[in-house]
Every structure is written in C-alpha cells, then in structure tokens.
Design an enzyme around this catalytic site. Structure first.
Site, short mmCIF file in Angstrom:
data_model
loop_
_atom_site.label_atom_id
_atom_site.label_comp_id
_atom_site.label_asym_id
_atom_site.label_seq_id
_atom_site.Cartn_x
_atom_site.Cartn_y
_atom_site.Cartn_z
CG ASN A 17 -7.00 -7.24 -2.21
OD1 ASN A 17 -6.64 -8.07 -3.04
ND2 ASN A 17 -6.99 -5.95 -2.43
CB ILE A 18 -6.09 -11.35 3.30
CG1 ILE A 18 -7.34 -12.05 2.76
CG2 ILE A 18 -5.92 -11.63 4.79
CD1 ILE A 18 -7.19 -13.51 2.52
CG ASP A 19 -3.57 -5.03 5.60
OD1 ASP A 19 -2.80 -5.55 6.41
OD2 ASP A 19 -3.56 -3.81 5.37
CG ASP A 51 -3.97 -2.72 -1.64
OD1 ASP A 51 -4.88 -2.96 -2.46
OD2 ASP A 51 -4.14 -2.79 -0.39
CG HIS A 52 -6.70 0.52 -1.96
ND1 HIS A 52 -7.97 0.64 -2.48
CD2 HIS A 52 -6.73 -0.58 -1.16
CE1 HIS A 52 -8.72 -0.34 -2.02
NE2 HIS A 52 -7.99 -1.10 -1.23
N GLY A 61 -11.24 -6.18 1.05
CA GLY A 61 -11.90 -6.24 2.35
C GLY A 61 -12.33 -7.64 2.74
CB SER A 77 -0.90 0.02 1.23
OG SER A 77 -0.11 0.28 2.39
P1 13P Z 1 -9.06 -6.33 4.91
O1 13P Z 1 -9.10 -5.07 5.71
O2 13P Z 1 -10.35 -7.07 4.98
O3 13P Z 1 -7.91 -7.20 5.23
O4 13P Z 1 -8.91 -5.90 3.36
C1 13P Z 1 -7.64 -5.62 2.82
C2 13P Z 1 -7.72 -5.01 1.47
O5 13P Z 1 -8.73 -4.97 0.79
C3 13P Z 1 -6.47 -4.44 0.96
O6 13P Z 1 -6.65 -3.80 -0.26
O1 G3H Z 2 -7.08 -1.47 1.86
C1 G3H Z 2 -6.14 -1.05 2.52
C2 G3H Z 2 -5.15 -1.98 3.08
O2 G3H Z 2 -5.66 -2.67 4.18
C3 G3H Z 2 -3.86 -1.27 3.37
O3 G3H Z 2 -3.86 -0.61 4.59
O4 G3H Z 2 -3.15 1.65 3.87
O5 G3H Z 2 -3.03 0.99 6.27
O6 G3H Z 2 -1.45 0.01 4.60
P1 G3H Z 2 -2.81 0.57 4.85
ZN ZN Z 3 -8.58 -2.88 -0.45
#
Ligand code: 13P
Ligand code: G3H
Ligand code: ZN
Length: 315
Positions: free
Chosen positions: A253-255, A81-82, A211, A48
């Site tokens: 996606n898993i964070d 990511d994003h 998410g 990210s």
């Molecule tokens: P979570 O917050 O559900 O792990 O989603 C992560 C995500 O979509 C990162 O882009």
């Molecule tokens: O969708 C966002 C991800 O969970 C990344 O989170 O921007 O705090 O690194 P972050």
């Molecule tokens: Zn995301």
C-alpha cells in the site's frame, strides 16, 4: 478491466507484489492509469473512507469507470482501504468494488475475528474478496491513531487461527511499517523474521504490507526547499519489496509518496510561476510526474512488465 484481487494475488504470489495506490481525484486517477500502462503492470485502485467523503462515492466511481474506458488495456482491482464494518457493507452493496478491507485491528482479538468474519461472509455472498488486519501499525489511519510505542507486530502464532476462523482472503500484517511520512524515528526496521514466521504458518496465503511509502529524501528536500517543512520525514526502503514478495506479500500500500509528488509539484510550480493562477498547467505537470512515479514504483514491486502475462492468466 476490473478484476478481483484474488486473481491478481494468485498470479503474483511469491514472485512480485501489486501496488495498491490511494486516489482522491481525477488527476491522480489519470496519472495512476498512465503510469501502470507505461510500466505494463496490474494494479489496485485503493479508496479510503476519507476519499469517499472528499470526492463523493458517486464521483469516484464515475471517474474510475471513465478511466477504465479511456485505458482499456488496464487490469486492476477496486478496493476499499481501512473500512469499518458499515462502510464495508456499503461497498459490498454498491456492486462497484472488487474487494474491501475490514480494519478491526484496534479491537480485541475476539472482536476482530467476529467482525472480520461477518464482513467476509457478506462479501463472499456477493463475490467480493476481503482483507483484514491483525496486529497494529503505528501512525494515523482513518478511524484509528496509534503511537509508535503502542504499535503491535503481528503474532505469527495467531495468524492461522485468525485466517481459519474469519475466512478472509488476505491479511494485512504489522511488521514494522507505519502510515504517513514519519515512519522511523531511528533506523529503519522491517521485521523480515516475523514475516518469514507468518509465511511458514500460512504458506500460499496472500499477505499485505500497509504503510509502505518510501518517502524519497530528494522529494522531501525539494519540498522543503520550496517552502515546505517536512524535516525528519523517513520511509521504507523500496529495495526490500522484492524480498517481502518472496515471503508472501502480494499487495503493498502506497499513499504518502503520491501526496509528496503532489506537494513537490505544486510548491515548485507556483514558486517558479508566481504570476500563474491556472490549475491546468500545474495539473498537467502533476499527472505526468505521478505517472512517472507509479511506473518507477512498479519496477521496485516487480509488477512492471507483468500485464500481458496476467491477461493470459485471466483468460
Ligand atoms: P503510506 O502512508 O506509507 O503511504 O501507507 C498507505 C497505506 O497503508 C494505505 O492503507
Ligand atoms: O492508511 C490510510 C491511507 O493513507 C488513507 O489516508 O484516510 O487520509 O485517505 P486517508
Ligand atoms: Zn493502511
């Protein structure tokens, strides 16, 4: 070996989804690679904008290249990511990333199309692939915060037009998930009807679910028992991943779940070892636990056991 998400998606489409895991530091990266090797899965290392500034882009790149050398068996893509438009261009120019996500989902439809197309053109000229987002997830993302009531599911009728006009290679769709540890105030609702409609409009086109952390309740309970306060945290049922994959979802996606593992390990460790102030013993426990978490998640995604088949597919 770093590959493009396009190739991984071709292999996965309709059969399983590939885990896209957000990383920030060496311990996560080592645990991630170990877990994927252990479960014999292809995967996506997801970075990210926040991670790029926390660890620094140059350090993250060095860590991932080192992991590639340490684990030569691994097959993975490196993905932004994003991204906003500027960060996408930075990553495209860097020569390190294999794909970028342009997230202009908070803009009007026309602006989202225009921005996503500009990024897709720039990325394709350098051999990278692009994910865009249509619809809006709830929760907090990098540069956007959306309340549950403002979240908008993806309109299936707009998908073909969006993909055709932008030329993007995959699409993040909003089907009821949201970012973070508090996804559902009531009972969980993944809108498989919307997903099925989207797939009908763009058969064969790779879809992405953001998410998607499952926020395991035993993890939440252990964190709370060790001094945390995550009451009411709730996530996606990961038994639904395979159904989503059959409907065209190739990347999940898993964070948050990884952050929960980190929090549980560190809270419990220091509670049980109040005399300890060394980062290495707890770091070792975290890497092991994170690897186990990744391997178990890959079973749910269906990506576990696919590595050798992917290698043959790529050769
Ligand atoms: P979570 O917050 O559900 O792990 O989603 C992560 C995500 O979509 C990162 O882009
Ligand atoms: O969708 C966002 C991800 O969970 C990344 O989170 O921007 O705090 O690194 P972050
Ligand atoms: Zn995301």
């Amino acid at each position: 070996m770093i590959v493009t998400t396009k190739k991984l998606f071709e292999h996965a489409y309709g059969k399983y989804a590939i885990g896209a895991y957000n990383i920030n530091n060496a311990e996560q990266i080592i645990g991630l690679f170990k877990g994927n090797i252990k479960s014999q899965a292809p995967f996506i290392v997801q970075i990210s904008k926040g991670a790029r500034s926390y660890t620094s882009t140059i350090m993250l790149e060095g860590l991932i290249r080192s992991a590639d050398a340490m684990f030569p068996e691994a097959i993975f893509a490196v993905h932004l990511d994003h991204g906003d438009e500027k960060t996408c261009y930075d990553c495209i120019e860097s020569g390190f990333y294999s794909s970028v996500m342009i997230d202009a989902s908070s803009e009007s439809y026309e602006e989202n199309v225009a921005i996503s197309k500009r990024v897709a053109d720039a990325a394709h000229a350098k051999g990278l692939v692009v994910e865009a987002e249509l619809g809006q997830l709830g929760g907090v993302e990098e540069h956007v915060s959306v309340s549950e009531s403002d979240a908008k599911l993806t309109d299936p009728d707009a998908v073909k037009d969006f993909v055709g006009k932008t030329g993007v290679d995959s699409l993040a769709v909003a089907i009821g998930t949201s970012h973070g540890a508090f996804k559902f105030s009531g009972s969980q609702s993944l809108h498989f009807d919307v997903l099925a409609e989207i797939q009908k409009r763009v058969p064969g086109f790779p879809l992405v679910m953001h998410g998607s952390s499952s926020v395991p309740q035993d993890e939440v309970e252990r964190i709370n028992a060790a001094g945390g306060n995550l009451k009411g945290a709730k996530g996606v049922d990961d038994n639904q991943f395979k159904r989503a994959a059959e409907l065209g979802v190739t990347k999940i996606n898993i964070d948050t779940d990884g952050r929960l593992v980190w929090t549980r390990v560190h809270r419990e460790y220091f509670l049980q070892h109040p005399e300890n102030f060394d980062l290495r013993p707890v770091g070792k426990v975290f890497m092991e636990e994170y690897a186990n978490f990744i391997a178990a998640k890959n079973e749910k995604l269906g990506s576990a056991g696919q590595l050798e088949d992917v290698r043959k597919f790529l050769s």
